[in-house]
Scaffold this motif. Structure first.
Motif, PDB file in Angstrom:
ATOM      1  N   VAL A 182       0.852  -1.189   0.000  1.00 12.54           N
ATOM      2  CA  VAL A 182       0.000   0.000   0.000  1.00 12.54           C
ATOM      3  C   VAL A 182       0.886   1.237   0.000  1.00 12.54           C
ATOM      4  O   VAL A 182       2.049   1.202   0.408  1.00 12.54           O
ATOM      5  N   TRP A 183       0.323   2.359  -0.447  1.00  7.39           N
ATOM      6  CA  TRP A 183       1.057   3.623  -0.467  1.00  7.39           C
ATOM      7  C   TRP A 183       0.068   4.791  -0.392  1.00  7.39           C
ATOM      8  O   TRP A 183      -1.136   4.617  -0.565  1.00  7.39           O
ATOM      9  N   ASP A 184       0.613   5.959  -0.111  1.00 10.16           N
ATOM     10  CA  ASP A 184      -0.180   7.194  -0.024  1.00 10.16           C
ATOM     11  C   ASP A 184      -1.294   7.101   1.016  1.00 10.16           C
ATOM     12  O   ASP A 184      -2.362   7.709   0.854  1.00 10.16           O
ATOM     13  N   LEU A 185      -1.047   6.338   2.078  1.00 11.29           N
ATOM     14  CA  LEU A 185      -1.971   6.281   3.202  1.00 11.29           C
ATOM     15  C   LEU A 185      -1.243   6.856   4.412  1.00 11.29           C
ATOM     16  O   LEU A 185      -0.218   6.321   4.847  1.00 11.29           O
ATOM     17  N   THR A 193       4.376  -1.499   3.325  1.00  5.88           N
ATOM     18  CA  THR A 193       4.706  -0.343   2.489  1.00  5.88           C
ATOM     19  C   THR A 193       6.080  -0.455   1.842  1.00  5.88           C
ATOM     20  O   THR A 193       6.442   0.381   1.012  1.00  5.88           O
ATOM     21  N   ARG A 218       4.136   1.347  -8.948  1.00  5.56           N
ATOM     22  CA  ARG A 218       3.037   2.287  -8.801  1.00  5.56           C
ATOM     23  C   ARG A 218       2.478   2.704 -10.159  1.00  5.56           C
ATOM     24  O   ARG A 218       1.258   2.826 -10.328  1.00  5.56           O
ATOM     25  N   ARG A 236      -8.210   0.940  -5.490  1.00  5.28           N
ATOM     26  CA  ARG A 236      -8.628   2.332  -5.579  1.00  5.28           C
ATOM     27  C   ARG A 236      -9.879   2.520  -4.742  1.00  5.28           C
ATOM     28  O   ARG A 236     -10.703   1.607  -4.638  1.00  5.28           O
ATOM     29  N   THR A 237     -10.045   3.710  -4.185  1.00  5.29           N
ATOM     30  CA  THR A 237     -11.261   3.980  -3.412  1.00  5.29           C
ATOM     31  C   THR A 237     -12.449   4.255  -4.317  1.00  5.29           C
ATOM     32  O   THR A 237     -13.592   4.170  -3.893  1.00  5.29           O
ATOM     33  N   ILE A 240      -4.018   3.120  -4.404  1.00  5.26           N
ATOM     34  CA  ILE A 240      -3.431   3.167  -3.053  1.00  5.26           C
ATOM     35  C   ILE A 240      -2.759   1.852  -2.702  1.00  5.26           C
ATOM     36  O   ILE A 240      -2.234   1.699  -1.599  1.00  5.26           O
ATOM     37  N   GLN A 293      -8.869   2.449   4.049  1.00  2.00           N
ATOM     38  CA  GLN A 293      -9.067   3.861   4.344  1.00  2.00           C
ATOM     39  C   GLN A 293      -8.930   4.159   5.830  1.00  2.00           C
ATOM     40  O   GLN A 293      -8.684   5.300   6.217  1.00  2.00           O
ATOM     41  N   ASN A 340      -5.803   5.937   6.846  1.00  2.44           N
ATOM     42  CA  ASN A 340      -5.573   7.302   6.392  1.00  2.44           C
ATOM     43  C   ASN A 340      -5.334   8.273   7.536  1.00  2.44           C
ATOM     44  O   ASN A 340      -4.855   9.378   7.321  1.00  2.44           O
TER      45      ASN A 340
END
Length: 247
Positions: A122-125, A134, A142, A178-179, A186, A220, A223
Motif C-alpha cells: 500500500v502507499w499514499d496512506l 509499504t 506504482r 482504488r477507493t 493506493i 481507508q 488514512n
C-alpha cells in the motif's frame, strides 16, 4: 408441356417457398408426409421425416440440458465465492486495530480462497507507516498499478510485484486498489496459485473487482496517522486499544 417444364425447373428454394406458403400441406397430404424419407444425420440409411424431426428435437433438448447444467454449475460456484467474500469482509470489519488490516486482507484471502500466497503493498496512506506493507514499492510498480483498469489474470510471473511472493506461482492475479474507479491507486494485491488454470486470461473478473473495492475501503482506516499515545499497532502502553475514529 408448360406445366412439366415448370416442374422440372423447380429448385430447392422453390419447394421451400411452396411449403412455407402452405403450412397445411402435410395435413391435407398426410400420405406424402408418411412416405417421405431423408438421409439420417447419423448414417447412410434413409429415415422418415417424422423420425428426423424427433432426432432434431432430441439434439435440441440435449443442448438445452447442457446449457442448463452449465448455468447451475456457475450459479453454485458464484454462490460459494459470494459466501467466501462475505466471511472475508466480516473478518475485516471485526478487526479493531487499523494497522492490522493489511495483514487481515492478505491472510483472509489466502485462507478463504485456498491460495498458495497473497502479497499486498500500500502507499499514499497517511497512517500506513510501520504496518509492514509499504516496503519494496518502486515507482515502476506504482505506475503499473495505475495502468491496471481491470485485474490482470494469467501465467506471466515476470511482473516485479510477483517478487513479493514467497515462491513463483503457476498463475496469478494482479489487482489494483482504488477507493473509486477514477481515484488514484493506493495499493496492489497479488493473488498466487499453484494451479496454472486458477487464474487465466479468459476468466471473468467481477469478483476480483468486488474484492478490490472492499479491500480499498478497509484500507481507508489507515488514512489517519496514529497519535503518540498509541503505538503503530494501535495499542496504548497500558494495553488499551486505540479508540475508533468518529463516525
Amino acid at each position: 408441356m408448360n406445366a412439366m417444364t415448370e416442374s422440372q425447373d423447380l429448385d430447392a428454394s422453390d419447394v421451400a417457398a411452396f411449403l412455407q406458403a402452405r403450412p397445411d400441406f402435410f395435413q391435407t397430404h398426410a400420405d406424402v408426409f408418411a412416405t417421405l424419407e431423408i438421409p439420417s444425420p447419423h448414417g447412410t440409411r434413409a429415415i422418415s421425416l417424422g423420425e428426423r424431426q424427433i432426432l432434431t428435437l432430441r439434439e435440441r433438448n440435449r443442448d438445452i440440458e447442457w446449457r442448463l447444467a452449465e448455468l447451475i454449475r456457475n450459479a453454485t460456484a458464484n454462490e460459494l465465492i459470494g459466501q467466501h467474500i462475505t466471511q472475508w469482509s466480516a473478518r475485516l470489519l471485526g478487526e479493531s486495530v487499523p494497522h492490522r488490516i493489511p495483514a487481515e486482507i492478505a491472510l483472509g484471502l489466502a485462507e478463504q480462497f485456498k491460495l498458495s500466497d497473497v502479497a499486498l503493498r500500500v502507499w499514499d496512506l497517511a497512517g500506513a507507516a510501520g504496518c509492514g506493507f509499504t516496503d519494496g514499492v518502486s515507482d515502476d510498480v506504482r505506475t503499473f498499478a495505475a495502468s491496471l483498469k481491470k485485474p490482470y489474470c494469467g501465467n506471466d510471473t515476470g511482473f516485479e510485484a510477483a517478487g513479493w511472493l514467497r515462491e513463483p506461482p503457476k498463475s496469478l492475479a494482479l489487482v489494483a486498489l482504488r477507493t473509486a474507479a477514477d481515484a488514484p491507486t493506493i495499493g496492489l494485491l497479488v493473488l498466487a496459485s499453484d494451479d496454472a488454470q486458477r487464474f487465466h486470461t479468459e476468466m471473468g473478473t467481477a469478483f476480483l473487482d468486488v474484492i478490490a473495492q472492499l479491500a480499498a475501503a478497509a484500507l481507508q482506516r489507515l488514512n489517519a496517522p496514529a497519535t503518540s499515545e498509541f503505538g503503530v499497532d494501535g495499542v496504548a502502553a497500558n494495553g488499551s486499544p486505540a479508540p475508533l475514529p468518529p463516525a
